[in-house]
Design a protein around this motif. Structure first.
Motif, PDB file in Angstrom:
ATOM      1  N   ILE A   1       0.835  -1.199   0.000  1.00 22.13           N
ATOM      2  CA  ILE A   1       0.000   0.000   0.000  1.00 22.13           C
ATOM      3  C   ILE A   1       0.871   1.251   0.000  1.00 22.13           C
ATOM      4  O   ILE A   1       0.652   2.189  -0.778  1.00 22.13           O
ATOM      5  N   ASP A   2       1.911   1.233   0.828  1.00 21.16           N
ATOM      6  CA  ASP A   2       2.815   2.392   0.904  1.00 21.16           C
ATOM      7  C   ASP A   2       3.497   2.643  -0.436  1.00 21.16           C
ATOM      8  O   ASP A   2       3.647   3.785  -0.860  1.00 21.16           O
ATOM      9  N   LYS A   3       3.889   1.571  -1.084  1.00 24.04           N
ATOM     10  CA  LYS A   3       4.547   1.727  -2.391  1.00 24.04           C
ATOM     11  C   LYS A   3       3.597   2.355  -3.408  1.00 24.04           C
ATOM     12  O   LYS A   3       3.990   3.235  -4.170  1.00 24.04           O
ATOM     13  N   VAL A   4       2.340   1.870  -3.399  1.00 23.85           N
ATOM     14  CA  VAL A   4       1.375   2.422  -4.353  1.00 23.85           C
ATOM     15  C   VAL A   4       1.096   3.891  -4.032  1.00 23.85           C
ATOM     16  O   VAL A   4       0.942   4.725  -4.922  1.00 23.85           O
ATOM     17  N   LYS A   5       1.070   4.215  -2.722  1.00 21.64           N
ATOM     18  CA  LYS A   5       0.872   5.622  -2.320  1.00 21.64           C
ATOM     19  C   LYS A   5       1.993   6.513  -2.839  1.00 21.64           C
ATOM     20  O   LYS A   5       1.787   7.659  -3.223  1.00 21.64           O
TER      21      LYS A   5
END
Lengths: 454, 454
Positions: free
Chosen positions: B373-377
């Motif tokens: 999720i953090d990477k996509v953010k």
């Protein structure tokens, strides 16, 4: 009576004119020997030894002429042994042969009484307050009022008069448990009831003038007169044997059963103490760690249920409801476990405490008997020394036989009561235990029904 | 393998020609990670953390190109996120919408197996001995033999292949209780059975090639070839997500449920630990002080009965016989109380231990998800820096949606199993508890019948 620090030297409190004396700690009962204890069923609360120490200082004992050496603390049976007695009508205490051997004469209807309705009274404009209990005998059905100190007075009279022949169990006093006044009063009343019932059941004690006075006095005047009369009673200590009249052949002085009785009462005393100790332990476990543990189990199930409730998973409710119910059931079990000792163990403990007190009196009673035997054994020697006559010796043997019959009658009374008491006790205990386990099984079964089979 | 002190410097034991090597401490199993513990159900026996530490060192993780900063220990989901995947036929792992939301594809017939019949085998002329368990799947009904180290090998493969998406509970090892070899083997077998059944129930794991190999290999050759193949499997670590194919609309990357899952599994972990702790306490109390106390109660009644028996009073026998019976009943109760935890608490503890292990794996699985999720953010920012294209970002969002569905399917699988397991567990526990209380009530009732009403 009041808590104050006395002046050094004279142990008094000087109050000068004009000074105001404020009483800050008002005692609720003026019975001086009214020690409270919060110790529960400890192993050492009934004083060892029994009644004889109290009776030891009485005038009767001092009357002893002490022709025999070596008796100092034990009441000297000599004063009785050397006299020829013919028991008088009213005070005569016959012994018969019953099915079980020598027995006291039992009345047709057994005396009993109810100790109830404790009320607070006060004296000295409210400065002194005390508790008065209502005592109602089944014979008159008419209640009389007594404070604890009256019971104690009665106990003192019974010890003086009977303790050489009959074990008189201590009044409940220092044994009393209860942190709150109400609890304390209730417990004391219960124990006074137990003590009075035991006294009522004894054919010799219940029929005595002093006991009858205690139960049946009609007014303050009769009570006061009766009290004075009882305090002047001369047939006390070993003299009580002179009233005893066994309608049985004289016993051979060599055939004595006291060793068996001594052995039995000592063994039973140990056994009763063991039961009290393990009962005390069990009581503490039920009301302490076990209650806590079942509460924790209950909490753990309920917590798990709460967590499950947060899952947002659609098929949760049946399980969480059942789990919560299970948790609550274990919390209920915790309270049932903690309350149970009051329901079953309490009566077991109370009865055994009573017996512990009673058994503590036997060694003294038996010691008097043993002293009498020793005196009779020495009689031949004393005859030789011309201190007593051959006739005296025969009287002594006859009187020892009477003492023996009294001891046997008393032991048979004890055994009969013991069997009755322990039978009732065990039945009651087991009934309550069965209810306890059945109640829990029932509760768990009901909870189990809340789960669905998948 | 053998207990000897190695030579300093080279950690070896030099044996010269002619010397006799006496093996004094022969190990009964050659599984190197075979630690035994005698600690019972302590609170800290399942290692915290779970599986990812073990998976952390695997080659997959090293393949990560690490275009994003700040990831060192957590498996990097980037290698998966940036690639467009089309799941292949055989290895494809579909996700459907079930009644409860996204679910794995469950087989028509649920796989299960029986772990039984532990046998001692030996190698090297008896110097090395080991235990072999018979594993029989319900599909073929044909048993295969496995040693503990084979289970451990399987576990390693499952962790490598699936642990990024599925929590793989630890094998039972260090948790095993039992002071005696037989008890130890029985307990390990029981726990291997529990672990295998849980693996069999998982639609993804049970259908995997390595798991099927473990259950169905026909001969040593097939087993060895299969092993080599499994060890070379490239679809491991985060790559497992490339096989997952949700037949569902793409999820909005902002709508993530992982926090709820994280919260739930943490809360349940705490609740399970609480239950284990109180269960452990209760177990110890039942087999320790409670057993002792009921024995003491039994002894006290029997001692009292023995004393009563010596009274020589003619009406004694009914009471003494009943009292002895009561004493013996409480001694029986002591043994029932001590045996009870094995009958009910055991299963409750075992299941909760299993769940504790399982719950310990969730944080890692959820961390992988959070990392994705953090990477996509961060993707927008990385696009601006020209490190990835807009097209890459869309692929990442699609892949994150797949990871989300996988997590949801896995949580739904977990919830469904959890409800089934705890429902069964509680029913079983309560049934046994009811039996326990009823048995005791019945025994006491029977004893009560021996007393006569006077």
């Amino acid at each position: 009576l009041y808590d104050f620090t006395a002046e050094p030297g004279n142990n008094e409190l000087t109050v000068k004119e004009g000074e105001i004396l404020t009483v800050t700690n008002q005692e609720w009962d003026d019975d001086s020997d009214d020690g409270k204890s919060t110790g529960g069923y400890g192993g050492s609360q009934v004083e060892e030894g029994g009644t004889m120490q109290r009776a030891g200082g009485h005038s009767t004992m001092k009357l002893s002429l002490n022709k025999f050496p070596g008796f100092s603390k034990t009441p000297n049976p000599e004063v009785y042994l050397l006299t020829k007695h013919i028991a008088k009508g009213d005070e005569r205490l016959p012994i018969y042969t019953g099915e079980v051997g020598p027995v006291w004469l039992y009345p047709q209807t057994q005396l009993d009484c109810v100790v109830a309705d404790p009320k607070k009274g006060s004296k000295m404009y409210g400065l002194k307050s005390y508790i008065e209990y209502q005592v109602t005998p089944n014979t008159t059905n008419r209640p009389v009022n007594h404070r604890y100190k009256h019971f104690d007075w009665l106990y003192e009279r019974l010890v003086e008069k009977f303790a050489c022949a009959l074990p008189i169990p201590c009044l409940p006093d220092k044994q009393v448990t209860g942190r709150f006044e109400e609890e304390f009063i209730k417990m004391r009343m219960e124990r006074l009831q137990g003590w009075m019932s035991r006294m009522c059941r004894h054919p010799v004690i219940s029929n005595s003038e002093v006991f009858q006075l205690f139960l049946n006095y009609r007014d303050e005047k009769e009570w006061k007169l009766g009290k004075r009369r009882a305090e002047k009673d001369e047939i006390v200590g070993v003299k009580i044997f002179s009233n005893i009249d066994p309608e049985l052949p004289e016993l051979d002085p060599a055939q004595q059963k006291y060793e068996m009785y001594s052995q039995f009462t000592r063994s039973m005393d140990n056994s009763v103490k063991e039961l009290l100790a393990v009962g005390h332990l069990h009581w503490k476990r039920c009301t302490g760690p076990l209650q806590k543990e079942y509460r924790q189990i209950g909490k753990a199930f309920q917590n798990l249920s709460s967590v499950f409730n947060t899952s947002a998973y659609p098929r949760e409710s049946t399980l969480t409801e059942a789990l919560t119910a299970t948790g609550k059931t274990y919390e209920e079990i915790a309270e049932i476990v903690a309350e149970q000792p009051k329901k079953d163990l309490h009566f077991l403990m109370e009865t055994n405490l009573e017996y512990k007190g009673l058994l503590g009196c036997f060694p003294d009673t038996i010691t008097v008997h043993k002293a009498a035997i020793d005196k009779v054994k020495e009689a031949d020697h004393v005859v030789v020394m011309n201190k007593i006559s051959q006739q005296d010796k025969l009287i002594m043997e006859k009187n020892l036989s009477t003492m023996s019959y009294a001891l046997q009658a008393e032991m048979n009374h004890f055994h009969s009561n013991r069997i009755y008491d322990y039978n009732r006790l065990m039945q009651f205990y087991l009934e309550e235990q069965v209810k306890f386990y059945e109640t829990i099984a029932e509760k768990l079964k009901k909870t189990l029904g809340q789960y669905t089979t998948m």
